[in-house]
Design a protein around this motif. Structure first.
Motif, mmCIF file in Angstrom:
data_model
loop_
_atom_site.group_PDB
_atom_site.id
_atom_site.type_symbol
_atom_site.label_atom_id
_atom_site.label_comp_id
_atom_site.label_asym_id
_atom_site.label_seq_id
_atom_site.Cartn_x
_atom_site.Cartn_y
_atom_site.Cartn_z
ATOM 1 N N HIS A 1 -19.450 9.640 -13.305
ATOM 2 C CA HIS A 1 -20.137 8.555 -12.616
ATOM 3 C C HIS A 1 -19.473 7.210 -12.918
ATOM 4 O O HIS A 1 -19.668 6.247 -12.190
ATOM 5 N N SER A 2 -18.715 7.157 -14.006
ATOM 6 C CA SER A 2 -18.063 5.911 -14.399
ATOM 7 C C SER A 2 -16.678 5.831 -13.765
ATOM 8 O O SER A 2 -15.707 6.406 -14.268
ATOM 9 N N LEU A 3 -16.575 5.111 -12.662
ATOM 10 C CA LEU A 3 -15.294 4.956 -11.981
ATOM 11 C C LEU A 3 -14.287 4.230 -12.859
ATOM 12 O O LEU A 3 -13.104 4.593 -12.906
ATOM 13 N N ASN A 4 -14.724 3.218 -13.590
ATOM 14 C CA ASN A 4 -13.809 2.468 -14.451
ATOM 15 C C ASN A 4 -13.225 3.334 -15.559
ATOM 16 O O ASN A 4 -12.062 3.158 -15.950
ATOM 17 N N SER A 5 -14.011 4.278 -16.090
ATOM 18 C CA SER A 5 -13.501 5.165 -17.133
ATOM 19 C C SER A 5 -12.420 6.085 -16.579
ATOM 20 O O SER A 5 -11.408 6.335 -17.246
ATOM 21 N N LEU A 6 -12.598 6.583 -15.367
ATOM 22 C CA LEU A 6 -11.572 7.419 -14.749
ATOM 23 C C LEU A 6 -10.293 6.611 -14.522
ATOM 24 O O LEU A 6 -9.181 7.109 -14.727
ATOM 25 N N LYS A 7 -10.448 5.351 -14.123
ATOM 26 C CA LYS A 7 -9.273 4.496 -13.958
ATOM 27 C C LYS A 7 -8.579 4.258 -15.298
ATOM 28 O O LYS A 7 -7.347 4.254 -15.374
ATOM 29 N N ASP A 8 -9.347 4.049 -16.362
ATOM 30 C CA ASP A 8 -8.761 3.836 -17.682
ATOM 31 C C ASP A 8 -7.903 5.026 -18.098
ATOM 32 O O ASP A 8 -6.840 4.861 -18.702
ATOM 33 N N ILE A 9 -8.360 6.244 -17.758
ATOM 34 C CA ILE A 9 -7.633 7.444 -18.151
ATOM 35 C C ILE A 9 -6.341 7.594 -17.352
ATOM 36 O O ILE A 9 -5.255 7.726 -17.920
ATOM 37 N N PHE B 1 -4.710 5.467 -15.378
ATOM 38 C CA PHE B 1 -3.807 4.328 -15.417
ATOM 39 C C PHE B 1 -3.327 4.017 -16.826
ATOM 40 O O PHE B 1 -2.659 3.012 -17.057
ATOM 41 N N LYS B 2 -3.700 4.860 -17.780
ATOM 42 C CA LYS B 2 -3.302 4.704 -19.184
ATOM 43 C C LYS B 2 -3.735 3.364 -19.756
ATOM 44 O O LYS B 2 -3.030 2.760 -20.565
ATOM 45 N N ARG B 3 -4.876 2.885 -19.293
ATOM 46 C CA ARG B 3 -5.435 1.686 -19.905
ATOM 47 C C ARG B 3 -6.186 2.062 -21.176
ATOM 48 O O ARG B 3 -6.651 1.210 -21.906
ATOM 49 N N TYR B 4 -6.302 3.377 -21.385
ATOM 50 C CA TYR B 4 -6.943 3.893 -22.597
ATOM 51 C C TYR B 4 -5.906 4.725 -23.314
ATOM 52 O O TYR B 4 -5.228 5.553 -22.718
ATOM 53 N N PRO C 1 -5.741 21.399 -29.823
ATOM 54 C CA PRO C 1 -5.135 20.635 -28.712
ATOM 55 C C PRO C 1 -5.719 21.011 -27.360
ATOM 56 O O PRO C 1 -5.625 20.251 -26.411
ATOM 57 N N LEU C 2 -6.334 22.179 -27.276
ATOM 58 C CA LEU C 2 -6.983 22.579 -26.040
ATOM 59 C C LEU C 2 -8.073 21.594 -25.641
ATOM 60 O O LEU C 2 -8.356 21.394 -24.466
ATOM 61 N N LEU C 3 -8.685 20.954 -26.648
ATOM 62 C CA LEU C 3 -9.735 19.977 -26.395
ATOM 63 C C LEU C 3 -9.201 18.550 -26.337
ATOM 64 O O LEU C 3 -9.560 17.773 -25.466
ATOM 65 N N THR C 4 -8.337 18.210 -27.291
ATOM 66 C CA THR C 4 -7.877 16.822 -27.378
ATOM 67 C C THR C 4 -6.863 16.459 -26.301
ATOM 68 O O THR C 4 -6.554 15.290 -26.108
ATOM 69 N N CYS C 5 -6.325 17.465 -25.576
ATOM 70 C CA CYS C 5 -5.326 17.171 -24.543
ATOM 71 C C CYS C 5 -5.942 16.551 -23.301
ATOM 72 O O CYS C 5 -5.226 15.995 -22.470
ATOM 73 N N ILE C 6 -7.246 16.632 -23.151
ATOM 74 C CA ILE C 6 -7.876 16.222 -21.885
ATOM 75 C C ILE C 6 -7.521 14.794 -21.494
ATOM 76 O O ILE C 6 -7.029 14.556 -20.393
ATOM 77 N N PRO C 7 -7.715 13.779 -22.358
ATOM 78 C CA PRO C 7 -7.358 12.424 -21.921
ATOM 79 C C PRO C 7 -5.860 12.196 -21.819
ATOM 80 O O PRO C 7 -5.404 11.379 -21.036
ATOM 81 N N HIS C 8 -5.051 12.952 -22.617
ATOM 82 C CA HIS C 8 -3.604 12.732 -22.599
ATOM 83 C C HIS C 8 -2.942 13.345 -21.370
ATOM 84 O O HIS C 8 -2.011 12.792 -20.813
ATOM 85 N N LYS C 9 -3.425 14.513 -20.968
ATOM 86 C CA LYS C 9 -2.798 15.235 -19.873
ATOM 87 C C LYS C 9 -3.433 14.929 -18.529
ATOM 88 O O LYS C 9 -3.087 15.524 -17.520
#
Length: 346
Positions: A195-203, A205-208, A317-325
């Motif tokens: 529901h958070s559009l800005n959070s998806l953009k952060d991921i 666009f690598k703003r996070y 890494p199966l879990l932590t890869c989500i924001p990186h990949k």
């Protein structure tokens, strides 16, 4: 002014919080400042909405103007919708100069060539985001303005954020119009939703970014008073373990808040391991399954697993890869301990 347009404007105004109606109408810009001065914003919202409709009738508002007001409301309250991320791809490395006028023309032309009864509205924002609202009809019915699709496209990027209507059959038409208008050749869903559009953009666009620095945390402040009979070595081991988990968690997730991701999905493919003597499988076919994660706040939930004792640290890494990949396509191959090798489209 058409009755359906009047009713739609009335309902849009009714959705707005009373103390924000004037600001949204000013942003809309369809009513003059003199007309806005005649409105009594201290009365009940139903009366306000009726007065707004009367002023819109004086200005001969049409459905396109009403749709712009709806975009303004959804831009401010974008978290009321569920957003999905799509990634477009070019056949080569060619770069095109983006022309907003050409984009709109190509988008409308492609969509209307497939479906005539459709309302398409654009609104540009300062962060290079183009908001597109599409109300869908059928060959025999006018567009349903109450179940539109919303698209947010940032020019010069391959990422599109879509909040689709319940008419999923129209999604392929929408995707085709996007790739034609933006000069791409393919589009795939990344299986990231929130529901958070800005959070998806952060991921995407690598703003996070997560921290991977050497960090020496201060000793955790637990219970200051320990029983005299407690084994000091056990106490020290427990404290050291908590400090280790805290340090590893900080390296993986950092110290700040996580982007609000609510859904992630990818395909897992691994070889079935069994005793050769058992001869379970005649052929060495990979074992495939679909892995889905969902939570009101997925990344914060993963972050809390190790400190809560629900998972070993560091997390797989199966879990932590989500924001990186997330910037790549989603498919994971298992090699020696579930290490995610790469993401590709399903």
């Amino acid at each position: 002014m058409d009755e359906t347009v009047a009713e739609y404007i009335r309902r849009t105004v009714l959705k707005m919080p009373r103390d924000e109606i004037k600001t949204m109408l000013q942003t809309w810009g369809f009513l003059s400042e003199a007309q806005l001065q005649t409105l009594n914003f201290h009365q009940i919202k139903d009366n306000i909405s009726q007065e707004v409709v009367q002023l819109c009738e004086e200005n001969s508002a049409d459905i396109k103007q009403a749709a712009v007001l709806d975009i303004i409301y959804n831009h401010i309250y974008q978290n009321k919708r569920m957003w999905s991320v799509y990634q477009m791809k070019k056949s080569g490395e060619e770069l095109d100069c983006f022309d907003i006028t050409d984009f709109k023309k190509r988008f409308k032309g492609r969509l209307r060539s497939a479906l005539k009864n459709v309302t398409i509205t654009f609104k540009e924002y300062e962060d290079n985001a183009i908001w597109i609202r599409v109300a869908w009809g059928t060959p025999y019915k006018k567009p349903n303005q109450y179940k539109p699709s919303y698209v947010v496209y940032h020019s010069q990027t391959p990422y599109v954020f879509i909040s689709a209507s319940v008419l999923k059959s129209n999604l392929p038409l929408l995707c085709q119009a996007l790739i034609v208008a933006s000069n791409y050749h393919d589009i795939r869903e990344m299986e990231l939703r929130s529901h958070s559009l800005n959070s998806l953009k952060d991921i995407v666009f690598k703003r996070y970014s997560q921290n991977f620095q050497t960090y020496s945390p201060k000793p955790l402040q637990g219970q200051n008073v320990e029983p005299e009979s407690a084994d000091i070595r056990i106490v020290q081991e427990n404290r050291s373990e908590k400090e280790r988990i805290h340090r590893l968690n900080w390296e993986l997730f950092g110290g700040g808040p996580q982007p609000k991701l609510e859904f992630a999905q990818y395909k897992l493919e691994t070889m079935f391991k069994s005793d050769p003597k058992m001869d379970v499988l005649d052929k060495k076919e990979p074992f495939r399954c679909l892995v889905k994660f969902s939570s009101p706040h997925l990344l914060e939930s993963l972050k809390s697993l190790a400190p809560a004792g629900m998972a070993d640290a560091p997390l797989s890494p199966l879990l932590t890869c989500i924001p990186h990949k997330a910037r790549n396509y989603f498919k994971i191959r298992e090699k020696k301990g579930l290490f995610p090798e790469s993401f590709v489209s399903p």
